[in-house]
Design an enzyme around this catalytic site. Structure first.
Site, PDB file in Angstrom:
ATOM      1  N   ASP A 196       0.829  -1.294  -0.027  1.00 37.65           N
ATOM      2  CA  ASP A 196      -0.087  -0.091  -0.067  1.00 37.65           C
ATOM      3  C   ASP A 196       0.710   1.225  -0.143  1.00 37.65           C
ATOM      4  O   ASP A 196       0.537   2.509   0.462  1.00 37.65           O
ATOM      5  CB  ASP A 196      -1.146  -0.034   1.160  1.00 37.65           C
ATOM      6  CG  ASP A 196      -1.579  -1.228   1.347  1.00 37.65           C
ATOM      7  OD1 ASP A 196      -2.314  -1.646   0.083  1.00 37.65           O
ATOM      8  OD2 ASP A 196      -2.213  -1.512   2.389  1.00 37.65           O
ATOM      9  N   LYS A 238       1.726   2.206  -5.080  1.00 35.82           N
ATOM     10  CA  LYS A 238       2.157   1.620  -6.656  1.00 35.82           C
ATOM     11  C   LYS A 238       1.380   1.966  -7.416  1.00 35.82           C
ATOM     12  O   LYS A 238       1.597   2.306  -8.586  1.00 35.82           O
ATOM     13  CB  LYS A 238       2.504   0.131  -6.230  1.00 35.82           C
ATOM     14  CG  LYS A 238       3.447  -0.295  -4.887  1.00 35.82           C
ATOM     15  CD  LYS A 238       3.494  -1.786  -5.000  1.00 35.82           C
ATOM     16  CE  LYS A 238       2.325  -2.248  -4.362  1.00 35.82           C
ATOM     17  NZ  LYS A 238       2.367  -1.998  -2.849  1.00 35.82           N
ATOM     18  N   GLY A 294      -4.648  -4.159  -3.917  1.00 37.33           N
ATOM     19  CA  GLY A 294      -5.631  -3.215  -4.031  1.00 37.33           C
ATOM     20  C   GLY A 294      -4.773  -1.951  -4.576  1.00 37.33           C
ATOM     21  O   GLY A 294      -4.047  -1.422  -3.506  1.00 37.33           O
ATOM     22  N   HIS A 295      -4.848  -1.532  -5.858  1.00 40.61           N
ATOM     23  CA  HIS A 295      -4.170  -0.464  -6.154  1.00 40.61           C
ATOM     24  C   HIS A 295      -4.790   0.705  -6.456  1.00 40.61           C
ATOM     25  O   HIS A 295      -5.676   0.493  -7.765  1.00 40.61           O
ATOM     26  CB  HIS A 295      -2.957  -0.968  -7.501  1.00 40.61           C
ATOM     27  CG  HIS A 295      -1.934  -1.984  -7.003  1.00 40.61           C
ATOM     28  ND1 HIS A 295      -1.137  -2.534  -7.898  1.00 40.61           N
ATOM     29  CD2 HIS A 295      -1.768  -2.527  -5.800  1.00 40.61           C
ATOM     30  CE1 HIS A 295      -0.342  -3.343  -7.325  1.00 40.61           C
ATOM     31  NE2 HIS A 295      -0.724  -3.378  -6.057  1.00 40.61           N
ATOM     32  N   GLN A 348       2.066  -6.159  -3.104  1.00 47.26           N
ATOM     33  CA  GLN A 348       2.396  -6.314  -1.934  1.00 47.26           C
ATOM     34  C   GLN A 348       3.700  -5.331  -1.489  1.00 47.26           C
ATOM     35  O   GLN A 348       3.962  -4.362  -2.297  1.00 47.26           O
ATOM     36  CB  GLN A 348       2.577  -7.447  -1.307  1.00 47.26           C
ATOM     37  CG  GLN A 348       1.204  -8.481  -1.107  1.00 47.26           C
ATOM     38  CD  GLN A 348       0.681  -8.932  -2.419  1.00 47.26           C
ATOM     39  OE1 GLN A 348       1.244  -9.668  -3.290  1.00 47.26           O
ATOM     40  NE2 GLN A 348      -0.517  -8.450  -2.713  1.00 47.26           N
TER      41      GLN A 348
HETATM   42  P1  GDP Z   1      -0.670   0.461  -3.497  1.00 49.49           P
HETATM   43  O1  GDP Z   1      -1.292  -0.695  -3.097  1.00 49.49           O
HETATM   44  O2  GDP Z   1       0.480   0.467  -3.331  1.00 49.49           O
HETATM   45  O3  GDP Z   1      -1.325   0.564  -5.068  1.00 49.49           O
HETATM   46  O4  GDP Z   1      -1.370   1.510  -2.518  1.00 49.49           O
HETATM   47  P2  GDP Z   1      -3.021   1.677  -2.091  1.00 49.49           P
HETATM   48  O5  GDP Z   1      -3.761   2.163  -3.371  1.00 49.49           O
HETATM   49  O6  GDP Z   1      -3.462   0.219  -1.536  1.00 49.49           O
HETATM   50  O7  GDP Z   1      -2.936   2.803  -1.045  1.00 49.49           O
HETATM   51  C1  GDP Z   1      -2.234   3.998  -0.982  1.00 49.49           C
HETATM   52  C2  GDP Z   1      -3.354   4.867  -0.734  1.00 49.49           C
HETATM   53  O8  GDP Z   1      -2.708   6.248  -0.870  1.00 49.49           O
HETATM   54  C3  GDP Z   1      -4.430   5.152  -1.820  1.00 49.49           C
HETATM   55  O9  GDP Z   1      -5.519   5.507  -1.224  1.00 49.49           O
HETATM   56  C4  GDP Z   1      -3.811   6.286  -2.758  1.00 49.49           C
HETATM   57  O10 GDP Z   1      -5.112   6.925  -3.409  1.00 49.49           O
HETATM   58  C5  GDP Z   1      -3.329   7.040  -1.597  1.00 49.49           C
HETATM   59  N1  GDP Z   1      -2.121   7.821  -2.013  1.00 49.49           N
HETATM   60  C6  GDP Z   1      -1.160   7.760  -3.022  1.00 49.49           C
HETATM   61  N2  GDP Z   1      -0.123   8.610  -3.122  1.00 49.49           N
HETATM   62  C7  GDP Z   1      -0.649   9.512  -2.074  1.00 49.49           C
HETATM   63  C8  GDP Z   1       0.095  10.741  -1.789  1.00 49.49           C
HETATM   64  O11 GDP Z   1       0.996  11.004  -2.272  1.00 49.49           O
HETATM   65  N3  GDP Z   1      -0.622  11.497  -0.742  1.00 49.49           N
HETATM   66  C9  GDP Z   1      -1.913  11.166  -0.254  1.00 49.49           C
HETATM   67  N4  GDP Z   1      -2.603  11.750   0.713  1.00 49.49           N
HETATM   68  N5  GDP Z   1      -2.242   9.967  -0.809  1.00 49.49           N
HETATM   69  C10 GDP Z   1      -1.977   9.009  -1.688  1.00 49.49           C
HETATM   70  P1  IMO Z   2      -1.022  -4.006  -2.239  1.00 52.02           P
HETATM   71  O1  IMO Z   2      -0.511  -4.691  -3.382  1.00 52.02           O
HETATM   72  C1  IMO Z   2      -0.991  -4.632   2.106  1.00 52.02           C
HETATM   73  C2  IMO Z   2      -1.209  -8.544   3.744  1.00 52.02           C
HETATM   74  C3  IMO Z   2      -2.272  -9.118   4.426  1.00 52.02           C
HETATM   75  C4  IMO Z   2      -1.927  -9.999   5.596  1.00 52.02           C
HETATM   76  C5  IMO Z   2      -0.592 -10.711   4.751  1.00 52.02           C
HETATM   77  C6  IMO Z   2      -1.112 -11.916   4.068  1.00 52.02           C
HETATM   78  O2  IMO Z   2      -2.174  -3.279  -2.254  1.00 52.02           O
HETATM   79  O3  IMO Z   2       0.173  -3.362  -1.646  1.00 52.02           O
HETATM   80  P2  IMO Z   2      -2.616 -12.731   1.822  1.00 52.02           P
HETATM   81  O4  IMO Z   2      -4.331 -12.275   1.608  1.00 52.02           O
HETATM   82  O5  IMO Z   2      -1.581 -12.463   0.910  1.00 52.02           O
HETATM   83  O6  IMO Z   2      -2.413 -14.128   2.370  1.00 52.02           O
HETATM   84  O7  IMO Z   2      -2.288 -11.858   3.409  1.00 52.02           O
HETATM   85  O8  IMO Z   2      -0.470  -9.815   3.528  1.00 52.02           O
HETATM   86  N1  IMO Z   2      -1.490  -8.072   2.400  1.00 52.02           N
HETATM   87  C7  IMO Z   2      -1.240  -7.092   2.019  1.00 52.02           C
HETATM   88  N2  IMO Z   2      -1.043  -5.734   2.673  1.00 52.02           N
HETATM   89  N3  IMO Z   2      -1.053  -4.409   0.658  1.00 52.02           N
HETATM   90  C8  IMO Z   2      -1.162  -5.569  -0.030  1.00 52.02           C
HETATM   91  O9  IMO Z   2      -1.336  -5.442  -1.396  1.00 52.02           O
HETATM   92  C9  IMO Z   2      -1.252  -6.592   0.678  1.00 52.02           C
HETATM   93  N4  IMO Z   2      -1.722  -8.145   0.084  1.00 52.02           N
HETATM   94  C10 IMO Z   2      -1.537  -8.687   1.151  1.00 52.02           C
HETATM   95  O10 IMO Z   2      -3.081  -7.963   5.154  1.00 52.02           O
HETATM   96  O11 IMO Z   2      -1.265  -9.259   6.407  1.00 52.02           O
HETATM   97 MG    MG Z   3      -3.036  -1.536  -1.898  1.00 50.73          MG
END
Ligand code: GDP
Ligand code: IMO
Ligand code: MG
Length: 423
Positions: A13, A16, A40-41, A222
């Site tokens: 998270d 990416k 979840g991207h 991840q």
């Molecule tokens: P990913 O899994 O690495 O793609 O990241 P996620 O989408 O799960 O989580 C990142 C969260 O931070 C999302 O809600 C994005 O919209 C938000 N986000 C990304 N870059 C920034 C930033 O620079 N500032 C803020 N406030 N939010 C951001």
């Molecule tokens: P993105 O791509 C954050 C965490 C879960 C749990 C552990 C194992 O959005 O960054 P799993 O479902 O793979 O068996 O879970 O890994 N986890 C993540 N945490 N971002 C993710 O993906 C994750 N995918 C799995 O919360 O602790």
């Molecule tokens: Mg994510």
């Protein structure tokens, strides 16, 4: 041309999805190499927020080919839902999405097994997203999994039934109660739907693209601290989330890897169980969570928050051979008068460590912090490195010195436009 890799350096998270979407115009191909619907991207542009789980984040750029590689575990039901959800944005997935025949299939019983294993672990549960990731990779390594290419085989149903019978025996052993019929109906509907897409030996496509000098971006899911080998085991996911995973997850030779972009948040978050040395349990942690809107994009669970952990970050920069760093969510730290960075761990016997020890989860390790003055003002309107407040520049410089890699992008908001590049 080579394959650049973009991956998370923390516990996932990091942002990416946002950066892949931002960089995508430079690339001809975007490819996912591991993980599955546990990811979840999030991408935000034109006032709309999109969350992608299995589809690569280049999908909104019509000229880009998106590949789901062999290293991925794919849930057809979730993919169908994702594709249907994108229909209104006129993205041509039948043409632009390529799915590796060698990607493993997540069956409804894999999800049940995930739930059964987690229940049996009780207090020690991983905090899995319950998408069936672990059990599907278990079957892959155990050489009994089903792959996307099997969908095209005339005896797919028999193969499916044989594997499900094995799963049922395990579920019985765990005394796990379940209902399978409606999930199976949805699964077979989704399987038919999937057959309309380009199912291919994508390693040929990628290597052809390399020889035609096309540019390719491998999108990690991840983060490195969730890597099956180098993460905080056993509280990890079941794949190699690190740079090496891109080679095995796409069929790309190491000599063809170019840049490795390492993405990190200006602080740390973690969702699910497992050790987190710099986790904050105080008001600062709550403020970080609120300001950063730290709730999981896949499960909606609150993310645990804490200060940046340098020993952990140095470790993940090392194992990935990161060539460029991107720092995300700098804006979230604008609320703090002071910012802390963990520089060392103090061990139970009093000695200091600046490396990640084998055991980080037994409470024997205490983070030692350096405190820096915060910029404590909004970053709205800042569009170059030169316009950044001095305290933010100092923070960046300090991290660059410590990590010995340049920070070339700083993100200051979720939108595509809220991105500052070093010229
Ligand atoms: P990913 O899994 O690495 O793609 O990241 P996620 O989408 O799960 O989580 C990142 C969260 O931070 C999302 O809600 C994005 O919209 C938000 N986000 C990304 N870059 C920034 C930033 O620079 N500032 C803020 N406030 N939010 C951001
Ligand atoms: P993105 O791509 C954050 C965490 C879960 C749990 C552990 C194992 O959005 O960054 P799993 O479902 O793979 O068996 O879970 O890994 N986890 C993540 N945490 N971002 C993710 O993906 C994750 N995918 C799995 O919360 O602790
Ligand atoms: Mg994510």
């Amino acid at each position: 041309m080579s394959v650049d890799i973009l991956l998370g350096l923390q516990w996932g998270d990091e942002g990416k999805g946002k950066v892949v979407d931002f960089l995508a115009p430079k690339y001809d191909v975007v490819a996912r190499f591991q993980g599955g619907p546990n990811a979840g991207h999030t991408l935000e542009f034109d006032g709309i927020k999109h969350v992608l789980h299995q589809i690569p984040s280049g999908v909104f750029r019509p000229e880009i080919r998106n590949i789901i590689g062999n290293g991925v575990v794919l849930d057809p039901v979730i993919l169908k839902k994702e594709i249907e959800g994108l229909a209104k944005y006129k993205v041509n997935l039948e043409e632009n999405l390529i799915i590796s025949k060698k990607a493993q299939l997540i069956l409804p019983t894999h999800r049940l097994l995930d739930a059964a294993y987690e229940k049996a672990k009780g207090e020690e549960k991983i905090g899995s997203t319950l998408k069936g990731i672990g059990p599907t990779y278990q079957d892959k390594i155990g050489r009994s999994g089903l792959r996307v290419g099997d969908l095209l085989s005339p005896n797919f149903i028999e193969k499916y039934k044989a594997l499900v019978e094995q799963h049922k025996t395990i579920l019985e052993f765990y005394n796990f109660k379940y209902e399978l019929q409606s999930a199976e109906e949805k699964f077979f509907e989704a399987v038919e739907f999937l057959k309309k897409f380009n199912l291919s030996d994508s390693e040929y496509l990628i290597n052809e693209a390399i020889s035609f000098k096309k540019s390719i971006l491998a999108e990690g899911a991840q983060g490195s601290l969730l890597d099956i080998d180098f993460g905080s085991y056993p509280f990890v996911t079941s794949s190699n989330t690190m740079a090496a995973g891109a080679c095995t997850g796409l069929g790309v030779a190491p000599k063809n890897i170019g840049e490795v972009y390492g993405i990190f948040k200006a602080y740390c978050t973690r969702v699910g169980s497992g050790p987190f040395p710099t986790e904050l349990f105080d008001e600062d942690g709550k403020r970080m969570q609120k300001e950063g809107n730290e709730f999981g994009a896949t499960t909606g669970r609150p993310r645990r928050c804490g200060w940046l952990d340098l020993p952990a970050l140095k470790y993940t920069v090392m194992i990935n051979g990161v060539t460029q760093l991107f720092m995300m969510k700098a804006d979230v730290l604008s609320i703090f008068e002071e910012i802390k960075v963990c520089t060392h761990y103090e061990m139970a016997d009093g000695h200091m460590l600046d490396v990640l020890p084998y055991e980080i989860g037994d409470g024997s390790l205490k983070p030692v912090y350096k405190t820096m003055k915060g910029w404590n003002k909004s970053l709205n309107g800042v569009s170059t490195f030169e316009e950044m407040p001095l305290e933010l520049t100092n923070y960046i410089q300090y991290l660059e010195e410590q990590l010995e890699v340049p920070i070339n992008i700083v993100s200051i908001g979720p939108d595509r436009t809220e991105t500052i590049i070093r010229e």
